[in-house]
Scaffold this motif. Structure first.
Motif, PDB file in Angstrom:
ATOM      1  N   LEU A 108     -19.172  40.529 -54.111  1.00 65.30           N
ATOM      2  CA  LEU A 108     -19.514  39.770 -55.310  1.00 65.30           C
ATOM      3  C   LEU A 108     -18.362  39.806 -56.305  1.00 65.30           C
ATOM      4  CD1 LEU A 108     -23.102  41.233 -55.705  1.00 65.30           C
ATOM      5  CD2 LEU A 108     -22.462  39.046 -54.669  1.00 65.30           C
ATOM      6  N   ASN A 109     -18.089  38.681 -56.913  1.00 62.63           N
ATOM      7  CA  ASN A 109     -17.019  38.576 -57.901  1.00 62.63           C
ATOM      8  C   ASN A 109     -17.624  38.394 -59.282  1.00 62.63           C
ATOM      9  OD1 ASN A 109     -15.283  38.636 -55.710  1.00 62.63           O
ATOM     10  ND2 ASN A 109     -15.078  36.420 -55.631  1.00 62.63           N
ATOM     11  N   ALA A 161     -24.308  28.838 -55.721  1.00 62.14           N
ATOM     12  CA  ALA A 161     -23.138  29.000 -54.860  1.00 62.14           C
ATOM     13  C   ALA A 161     -23.450  29.844 -53.625  1.00 62.14           C
ATOM     14  CB  ALA A 161     -21.993  29.636 -55.643  1.00 62.14           C
ATOM     15  N   PHE A 162     -24.349  30.810 -53.778  1.00 63.76           N
ATOM     16  CA  PHE A 162     -24.736  31.671 -52.667  1.00 63.76           C
ATOM     17  C   PHE A 162     -26.005  32.415 -53.038  1.00 63.76           C
ATOM     18  CE2 PHE A 162     -22.266  34.260 -55.495  1.00 63.76           C
ATOM     19  CZ  PHE A 162     -22.967  35.446 -55.539  1.00 63.76           C
ATOM     20  N   PHE A 163     -26.673  32.919 -52.031  1.00 71.20           N
ATOM     21  CA  PHE A 163     -27.818  33.822 -52.202  1.00 71.20           C
ATOM     22  C   PHE A 163     -27.505  35.079 -51.402  1.00 71.20           C
ATOM     23  CE2 PHE A 163     -30.733  29.843 -52.135  1.00 71.20           C
ATOM     24  CZ  PHE A 163     -30.452  29.571 -53.456  1.00 71.20           C
ATOM     25  N   VAL A 164     -27.986  36.213 -51.877  1.00 67.90           N
ATOM     26  CA  VAL A 164     -27.935  37.434 -51.094  1.00 67.90           C
ATOM     27  C   VAL A 164     -29.320  37.619 -50.501  1.00 67.90           C
ATOM     28  CG1 VAL A 164     -27.566  39.921 -51.100  1.00 67.90           C
ATOM     29  CG2 VAL A 164     -26.167  38.465 -52.572  1.00 67.90           C
ATOM     30  N   SER A 165     -29.384  37.702 -49.185  1.00 68.03           N
ATOM     31  CA  SER A 165     -30.652  37.871 -48.497  1.00 68.03           C
ATOM     32  C   SER A 165     -30.892  39.354 -48.250  1.00 68.03           C
ATOM     33  CB  SER A 165     -30.626  37.116 -47.162  1.00 68.03           C
ATOM     34  OG  SER A 165     -31.833  37.339 -46.454  1.00 68.03           O
ATOM     35  N   LEU A 166     -32.020  39.849 -48.731  1.00 70.87           N
ATOM     36  CA  LEU A 166     -32.408  41.244 -48.554  1.00 70.87           C
ATOM     37  C   LEU A 166     -33.688  41.256 -47.719  1.00 70.87           C
ATOM     38  CD1 LEU A 166     -32.012  44.241 -49.329  1.00 70.87           C
ATOM     39  CD2 LEU A 166     -33.540  43.798 -51.255  1.00 70.87           C
ATOM     40  N   ARG A 167     -33.588  41.826 -46.506  1.00 70.05           N
ATOM     41  CA  ARG A 167     -34.708  41.809 -45.574  1.00 70.05           C
ATOM     42  C   ARG A 167     -35.104  43.227 -45.222  1.00 70.05           C
ATOM     43  NH1 ARG A 167     -34.380  37.751 -41.141  1.00 70.05           N
ATOM     44  NH2 ARG A 167     -36.303  37.086 -42.098  1.00 70.05           N
TER      45      ARG A 167
END
Length: 139
Positions: free
Chosen positions: A9-10, A80-86
């Motif tokens: 992540l920036n 711009a993006f998603f972080v997928s937490l499974r």
């Protein structure tokens, strides 16, 4: 041979706070090297910002972050993006959800979905959008 993919992540000045927050959610260790630590200060106002950082937890959670220097263009963008937490269980996912949702904008409350026993979507206080779900036969 194996390979790992790690979300990087920036940020613009918030990397240390974000890493500390993610550690409070997922546990693990924070490691952060500032521009000053690395001997790479080009703007004195950014000396204490993160040049390289990460949180790594025993659970397998791993995220990296840094502060984009002001001399470089940066725009967080929109969607711009998603972080997928499974996770494997509702209890595990719910515990992470409750912590991530502090100060967040919830787009989809955590609840049952057609494709998963639990699914939710939120944008945390650092502008990162998380899609959180319990793994199922469909996913």
């Amino acid at each position: 041979m194996s390979v790992n993919s790690v979300t990087h992540l920036n940020f613009r000045g918030d990397a240390q706070a974000a890493l500390t927050f993610y550690q409070s959610v997922f546990g693990g260790q924070v490691v952060a090297i500032t521009y000053k630590d690395a001997g790479n200060v080009q703007n004195p106002a950014e000396a204490d910002q993160v040049m390289w950082g990460q949180v790594a937890a025993d659970s397998g959670f791993h995220v990296m972050a840094y502060d984009v220097p002001s001399r470089l263009p940066w725009n967080q963008g929109e969607n711009a993006f998603f972080v997928s937490l499974r996770g494997d269980t509702a209890e595990e996912v719910t515990a992470y959800w409750e912590k991530l949702s502090e100060g967040a904008n919830v787009q989809q409350p955590l609840g049952p979905a057609q494709w998963a026993p639990l699914y939710g979507m939120l944008t945390d206080r650092f502008g990162v959008t998380w899609v959180v779900d319990v793994v199922s036969d469909y996913s």
